[in-house]
Structure formats: structure tokens, C-alpha cells
Motif scaffolding. Structure first.
Motif, PDB file in Angstrom:
ATOM      1  N   ILE A 140       6.076   1.010  -4.770  1.00  0.00           N
ATOM      2  CA  ILE A 140       6.899   0.307  -4.667  1.00  0.00           C
ATOM      3  C   ILE A 140       6.994   0.072  -5.928  1.00  0.00           C
ATOM      4  CG2 ILE A 140       8.954  -1.615  -4.638  1.00  0.00           C
ATOM      5  CD1 ILE A 140       7.780  -1.436  -1.350  1.00  0.00           C
ATOM      6  N   ASP A 141       7.969   0.930  -6.570  1.00  0.00           N
ATOM      7  CA  ASP A 141       8.093   0.136  -8.255  1.00  0.00           C
ATOM      8  C   ASP A 141       9.541  -0.167  -8.466  1.00  0.00           C
ATOM      9  OD1 ASP A 141      10.051   2.609  -8.652  1.00  0.00           O
ATOM     10  OD2 ASP A 141       8.399   3.474  -8.813  1.00  0.00           O
ATOM     11  N   LYS A 142       9.752  -0.641  -9.744  1.00  0.00           N
ATOM     12  CA  LYS A 142      11.014  -1.425 -10.199  1.00  0.00           C
ATOM     13  C   LYS A 142      12.370  -0.894  -9.690  1.00  0.00           C
ATOM     14  CE  LYS A 142      10.740  -0.159 -14.841  1.00  0.00           C
ATOM     15  NZ  LYS A 142      10.055  -1.313 -16.658  1.00  0.00           N
ATOM     16  N   THR A 143      12.287   0.743  -9.723  1.00  0.00           N
ATOM     17  CA  THR A 143      13.248   1.664  -9.809  1.00  0.00           C
ATOM     18  C   THR A 143      13.365   1.531  -8.391  1.00  0.00           C
ATOM     19  OG1 THR A 143      12.377   3.431  -9.059  1.00  0.00           O
ATOM     20  CG2 THR A 143      12.463   2.463 -11.318  1.00  0.00           C
ATOM     21  N   HIS A 144      13.238   1.003  -6.905  1.00  0.00           N
ATOM     22  CA  HIS A 144      13.365   1.277  -6.042  1.00  0.00           C
ATOM     23  C   HIS A 144      13.979   0.112  -5.972  1.00  0.00           C
ATOM     24  CE1 HIS A 144       9.816   3.596  -5.195  1.00  0.00           C
ATOM     25  NE2 HIS A 144      10.796   4.309  -4.557  1.00  0.00           N
ATOM     26  N   GLN A 145      15.477   0.393  -4.500  1.00  0.00           N
ATOM     27  CA  GLN A 145      16.355  -1.340  -3.817  1.00  0.00           C
ATOM     28  C   GLN A 145      15.772  -1.463  -2.432  1.00  0.00           C
ATOM     29  OE1 GLN A 145      19.284   2.337  -5.482  1.00  0.00           O
ATOM     30  NE2 GLN A 145      20.165   1.063  -6.872  1.00  0.00           N
ATOM     31  N   ALA A 146      15.583  -1.001  -1.754  1.00  0.00           N
ATOM     32  CA  ALA A 146      14.745  -0.754  -0.577  1.00  0.00           C
ATOM     33  C   ALA A 146      13.696  -0.609  -0.222  1.00  0.00           C
ATOM     34  CB  ALA A 146      16.069  -1.269   0.545  1.00  0.00           C
ATOM     35  N   ALA A 147      12.533  -1.388   0.912  1.00  0.00           N
ATOM     36  CA  ALA A 147      12.036  -0.812   1.217  1.00  0.00           C
ATOM     37  C   ALA A 147      12.135  -0.662   3.233  1.00  0.00           C
ATOM     38  CB  ALA A 147      10.321  -1.738   0.371  1.00  0.00           C
ATOM     39  N   VAL A 148      11.552   0.241   3.849  1.00  0.00           N
ATOM     40  CA  VAL A 148      10.977  -0.035   5.058  1.00  0.00           C
ATOM     41  C   VAL A 148       9.506   0.166   5.010  1.00  0.00           C
ATOM     42  CG1 VAL A 148      11.946   0.338   7.429  1.00  0.00           C
ATOM     43  CG2 VAL A 148      13.383   1.637   5.088  1.00  0.00           C
ATOM     44  N   ILE A 149       9.419  -0.862   5.953  1.00  0.00           N
ATOM     45  CA  ILE A 149       7.528  -0.747   6.459  1.00  0.00           C
ATOM     46  C   ILE A 149       7.266  -0.861   7.697  1.00  0.00           C
ATOM     47  CG2 ILE A 149       5.842  -2.451   5.966  1.00  0.00           C
ATOM     48  CD1 ILE A 149       6.591  -0.752   3.486  1.00  0.00           C
ATOM     49  N   GLU A 150       6.928  -0.139   8.085  1.00  0.00           N
ATOM     50  CA  GLU A 150       6.143   0.360   9.653  1.00  0.00           C
ATOM     51  C   GLU A 150       5.165  -0.755   9.393  1.00  0.00           C
ATOM     52  OE1 GLU A 150       5.437   2.673  13.067  1.00  0.00           O
ATOM     53  OE2 GLU A 150       6.118   4.024  11.221  1.00  0.00           O
ATOM     54  N   MET A 151       4.780  -1.481  10.964  1.00  0.00           N
ATOM     55  CA  MET A 151       3.699  -2.070  11.291  1.00  0.00           C
ATOM     56  C   MET A 151       3.794  -1.713  12.607  1.00  0.00           C
ATOM     57  SD  MET A 151       4.642  -5.863   9.418  1.00  0.00           S
ATOM     58  CE  MET A 151       6.075  -5.888  10.055  1.00  0.00           C
ATOM     59  N   GLY A 152       2.290  -1.270  12.571  1.00  0.00           N
ATOM     60  CA  GLY A 152       1.626  -0.896  13.667  1.00  0.00           C
ATOM     61  C   GLY A 152       0.123  -1.995  13.877  1.00  0.00           C
ATOM     62  N   ALA A 153       0.275  -2.158  15.869  1.00  0.00           N
ATOM     63  CA  ALA A 153      -0.944  -3.028  16.062  1.00  0.00           C
ATOM     64  C   ALA A 153      -1.648  -2.718  17.214  1.00  0.00           C
ATOM     65  CB  ALA A 153      -0.605  -4.731  16.398  1.00  0.00           C
ATOM     66  N   ASN A 154      -3.313  -3.064  17.504  1.00  0.00           N
ATOM     67  CA  ASN A 154      -3.342  -2.905  18.692  1.00  0.00           C
ATOM     68  C   ASN A 154      -4.271  -4.201  19.453  1.00  0.00           C
ATOM     69  OD1 ASN A 154      -5.894  -2.460  17.370  1.00  0.00           O
ATOM     70  ND2 ASN A 154      -6.125  -0.245  17.104  1.00  0.00           N
ATOM     71  N   HIS A 155      -4.212  -5.191  18.583  1.00  0.00           N
ATOM     72  CA  HIS A 155      -4.375  -6.708  19.188  1.00  0.00           C
ATOM     73  C   HIS A 155      -4.262  -7.735  18.261  1.00  0.00           C
ATOM     74  CE1 HIS A 155      -7.017  -5.037  15.558  1.00  0.00           C
ATOM     75  NE2 HIS A 155      -6.813  -6.637  14.639  1.00  0.00           N
ATOM     76  N   GLN A 156      -3.153  -9.209  18.690  1.00  0.00           N
ATOM     77  CA  GLN A 156      -3.341  -9.690  17.876  1.00  0.00           C
ATOM     78  C   GLN A 156      -3.497 -10.428  17.093  1.00  0.00           C
ATOM     79  OE1 GLN A 156      -2.552 -12.741  21.021  1.00  0.00           O
ATOM     80  NE2 GLN A 156      -2.918 -11.583  23.159  1.00  0.00           N
ATOM     81  N   LYS A 157      -2.876 -10.955  15.943  1.00  0.00           N
ATOM     82  CA  LYS A 157      -3.032 -11.162  14.754  1.00  0.00           C
ATOM     83  C   LYS A 157      -2.864 -10.118  13.710  1.00  0.00           C
ATOM     84  CE  LYS A 157      -3.305 -15.588  16.053  1.00  0.00           C
ATOM     85  NZ  LYS A 157      -2.177 -16.712  15.068  1.00  0.00           N
ATOM     86  N   GLU A 158      -2.904  -9.113  14.542  1.00  0.00           N
ATOM     87  CA  GLU A 158      -2.622  -7.877  12.612  1.00  0.00           C
ATOM     88  C   GLU A 158      -1.273  -7.894  12.555  1.00  0.00           C
ATOM     89  OE1 GLU A 158      -4.255  -3.439  12.890  1.00  0.00           O
ATOM     90  OE2 GLU A 158      -3.810  -4.592  15.042  1.00  0.00           O
TER      91      GLU A 158
END
Length: 445
Positions: A140-158
Motif C-alpha cells: 500500500i502506498d500514498k496513492t491508495h485511498q482504501a485497502a481490503v485485507i483478508e485474514m485467514g486462520a487455523n488456530h486461535q490468536k492468529e
């Protein structure tokens, strides 16, 4: 001498590209020598420099061969901390999302909608883990106006860790179901693990987008007393956006309503599967929340074309394939089976492969999927994998007849069987865990 995060960040500003694979070095990049199960990339640091990397970040002083080799305590931690530091410099909305099913499709839909108004950055593919999330943040750089971040997990605390890196200002849990039961320690463990996103939004007073039809998510939201909540669902009651399916044969057409303006629209999508209604409504809701025009939102939904074998329609000379073999768990299996049962088609076939990471629940969950498949109005059922075969041999067969289903212990056996008994003029769902590699069956249709 150990390189500090601040010094590393100054170098990153001069060389804003990260490499982690010496086979794909970007000239002038920072190479992070990450360790794997079977390799130590410290040993490739010199190769990375020779291939054009500006610097190599290492954590073994034995490989520090000059000023271009930056020594840190731990390369992975340094990468994550660099991403955290970079994220703190960004003053844009970051939508973080997780869930049992539909994460990647929903992420792509949200990105498709928002990119019709903003310059957005989103997780590429499914780079949604402890390495992929920091790498995405660092693109992500200074030209971006929004971001969409996917987060996966297979255990707690991830998810807690990934939230600490991506620091989402807005968040979404698609759903909570049966996946990675072995790592999470059962369904309650899945709820707790996915709920770490709500925990972060509570602490940071971020905005949560919640499916008002999903009792589990509503309960999780209420238990945390989230203050900034935006709802979507199938009814107008309390939801910013509501919608319903008006055609599914096999591509979805839906009608949705912006309940703040009371305007309704019909949208034709390139997605199949009634279960995708929730994913589409989530993207529409986020578009409305960020004040996109209804026209921009419709373009975003209509232009999204699924890929990576997720709810992907493939038309062959004699069959319509629903390719959904990127991953599988009991929750996604059930909704996919239900969907083909409701489709309008002259002949319907299920081809289902084993589900992985089920732990002690494997036998019961495979048995439940077989039962669901047998109760669903389709013409033929094929089960591929040793778990399905084992469950099919031991379970009570119920009222159905054995000749309407076939078990193959491996994909190779299924290929041989399908060559001998080809399927024609059918709508075919192919679904299983990634490790089953069911894409090998496609050429047989």
C-alpha cells in the motif's frame, strides 16, 4: 549490529518492494530471508543480492557478508513489525475480513465495488496469513485511498496477530462454521478465533459490518457490545442494505435495496451459488456505507468474475461445471450441495472430495455430508477419498439406494471410473479440499 525497525523503514521508503523468493527477485528490492519447514533462506541471502536485491534481511550473523546484509533478531518478526510501522503511517480506511467460508470471494467483491470509486489495494489471491498480510500491507502506498485485507486462520490468536499488523478501521466476519476444527479445538474455538476481529474493532472503536440474518454473528456482536455496527441482510428491518435472489440458473441475479434512499436495483452477477447472496450484500453494504453511487456499486458487482476455482462456472461441449474445489469444510459443503439441489437443470451430479483438517470429527462430518448429498435431489453422487469411502462403508445407509452413489478411494480411481463411465449433458458440482486436486477431473467432462 542489529538493524532497527526505523532504519529498516527508511530503507524500505527508498526501496519499496519486498522479495522473499530468490527465484522472483525484484531488482532494488529488500529480500527477507524467511525460514520454512525445510529451508533456511539465510543461506540464499548472497544469491538474492547477486540477483539484484538492494539489501538482504537476515537473522544469522554467519551470512552477513557486508553492508547490504541487515541483521535482525528474527526475520519474520522484522517483516511483521515493518508492516505494522508502515500501517501506522497510512491514513486510509482498511477493511479487514475473516470467516469460515467466502472470505476470498467477499474480499474480491468488496475490492471490485470500492475500486469503482477509490484507488484500492487488496490481498492478492489468498495471501492471508502471518506472511501474506504483512506483505500486502507493504504494497500500500500514498496513492491508495482504501485497502481490503483478508485474514485467514487455523488456530486461535492468529486473527489477533493479523489485526495487530493490518490494524483494520473496518471489519467483517463472513460467517462462522466448521473448518480447521483440529487447530481451533472445535466449533466454539472457531467462534473465539474469528471473534478476535470483533475484539480488535471493540478496542479500536472500529466499524463492524454484520450480517443481520446470521444469529451467531449477531450473538458475537452483542456479547462484545460493539458500538459501531452496520447491518445488512435479506430484510429491510434495521439493515442498511437488503436483498434477495430472483434467479439462480446457474448464475445469480438479485434485487437489492439501499434502505437509506429506498431505491432498489436488479443486478446480474457472474457468480453461482445462493450462498453467495450474503457475500454480495456485504460488498454492496460497504459500498453504500462509503457513499458510492448505486451505479458504481452495480458496476462493481456485475464486473466481478470469479476465479481460482471458487464458485466458478465452466461450460464444456456437453456439461456445465461448477468448479468449487479450492477448499472444503462441512459448512461450505452443505451450502454448495443445497445450491445444486435448488438449481434448474435437466440432470445434476455431485462429485465430492475428502475434507481435510477435521481431526477427531472427520468420520462424523464426512458421514453427515454423505447423508446431505443423498437427501438432495440430484441424479448421481460420486465421493472421492478415503475418508468418504470409510464413512460410506460404516454408516447406516438410510432409505436411499446404494446404486445412486459411487465411492472412489483416490482421485486417480475417480479418473479411471469417469473415463469408463463418462458424464454428459449434466450440471456437475466438483467440490473438495485443495489437497484432493480435483481439478484433474475437469478435462474428463
Amino acid at each position: 549490529m542489529i538493524t532497527t525497525t526505523e532504519h529498516l523503514y527508511q530503507l524500505f521508503l527508498q526501496h519499496p518492494s519486498i522479495s522473499t523468493d530468490t527465484r522472483k527477485i525484484t531488482p532494488g528490492s529488500l529480500f527477507f530471508a524467511l525460514k520454512g519447514d525445510k529451508f533456511d533462506a539465510n543461506t540464499f541471502a548472497q544469491q538474492a543480492i547477486e540477483a539484484g536485491a538492494a539489501y538482504a534481511v537476515i537473522d544469522n550473523p554467519a551470512y552477513q557478508l557486508g553492508e547490504k546484509y541487515l541483521l535482525v533478531d528474527d526475520v519474520l518478526s522484522a517483516l511483521q513489525e515493518l508492516a505494522r510501522h508502515h500501517r501506522r503511517q497510512l491514513n486510509i480506511p482498511v477493511v479487514g475480513l475473516t470467516g469460515t467460508n467466502g472470505k476470498t470471494t467477499t474480499k474480491e467483491l468488496i475490492n471490485s465495488v470500492l475500486s469503482h470509486h477509490f484507488k484500492t489495494q487488496a490481498t492478492q489471491g489468498n495471501l492471508n496469513n502471518h506472511i501474506g498480510v504483512p506483505l500486502t500491507i507493504l504494497t500500500i502506498d500514498k496513492t491508495h485511498q482504501a485497502a481490503v485485507i483478508e485474514m485467514g486462520a487455523n488456530h486461535q490468536k492468529e486473527i489477533e496477530l493479523l489485526c495487530s499488523i493490518s490494524q483494520p478501521s473496518h471489519g467483517l466476519i463472513t460467517n462462522v462454521g466448521k473448518a480447521h476444527l483440529e487447530g481451533f479445538g472445535g466449533v466454539e474455538g472457531v467462534k473465539k478465533g474469528k471473534g478476535e476481529l470483533y475484539d480488535y474493532l471493540k478496542q479500536s472503536t472500529g466499524v463492524a459490518f454484520v450480517n443481520g440474518d446470521n444469529a451467531t454473528l449477531m450473538e458475537m456482536k452483542d456479547a462484545r457490545h460493539l458500538s459501531n455496527v452496520v447491518l445488512y441482510g435479506t430484510s429491510a428491518n434495521g439493515n442498511l442494505v437488503s436483498g434477495k435472489i430472483i434467479d439462480n440458473s446457474p448464475l445469480l441475479t438479485l434485487e437489492w435495496t439501499n434502505n437509506s434512499s429506498a431505491k432498489s436495483h436488479t443486478v446480474k452477477t457472474q457468480l453461482t451459488g445462493a450462498y453467495n447472496l450474503d457475500n454480495i450484500l456485504a460488498a454492496i453494504c460497504i459500498g453504500v456505507y462509503f457513499k458510492l453511487s448505486d451505479e458504481e456499486i452495480n458496476k462493481g458487482i456485475e464486473s466481478y468474475q470469479p476465479k481460482n476455482n471458487r464458485s466458478q462456472i465452466v461450460q464444456t461441449a456437453s456439461n456445465t461445471l461448477i468448479c468449487d474445489y479450492y477448499n472444503a469444510n462441512p459448512s461450505s459443503m452443505f451450502v454448495a450441495i443445497e445450491n445444486i439441489g435448488k438449481l434448474t437443470a435437466s440432470r445434476k451430479v455431485l462429485i465430492l472430495g475428502d475434507m481435510f483438517e477435521m481431526g477427531d470429527e472427520a468420520a462424523a462430518e464426512h458421514e453427515a455430508v454423505i447423508k446431505k448429498a443423498m437427501e438432495t435431489p440430484v441424479d448421481e453422487r460420486i465421493f472421492v477419498g478415503k475418508e468418504f469411502q470409510k464413512a460410506g462403508l460404516t454408516m447406516d445407509h438410510g432409505p436411499w439406494t446404494m446404486d445412486s452413489k459411487i465411492f472412489y478411494p483416490t482421485a486417480e480411481d475417480a479418473i479411471a471410473g469417469l473415463k469408463a463411465n463418462p458424464i454428459k449433458n449434466s450440471t456437475v458440482l466438483i467440490k473438495g479440499s485443495r489437497g484432493m486436486a480435483l481439478e484433474r477431473l475437469v478435462e474428463l467432462f
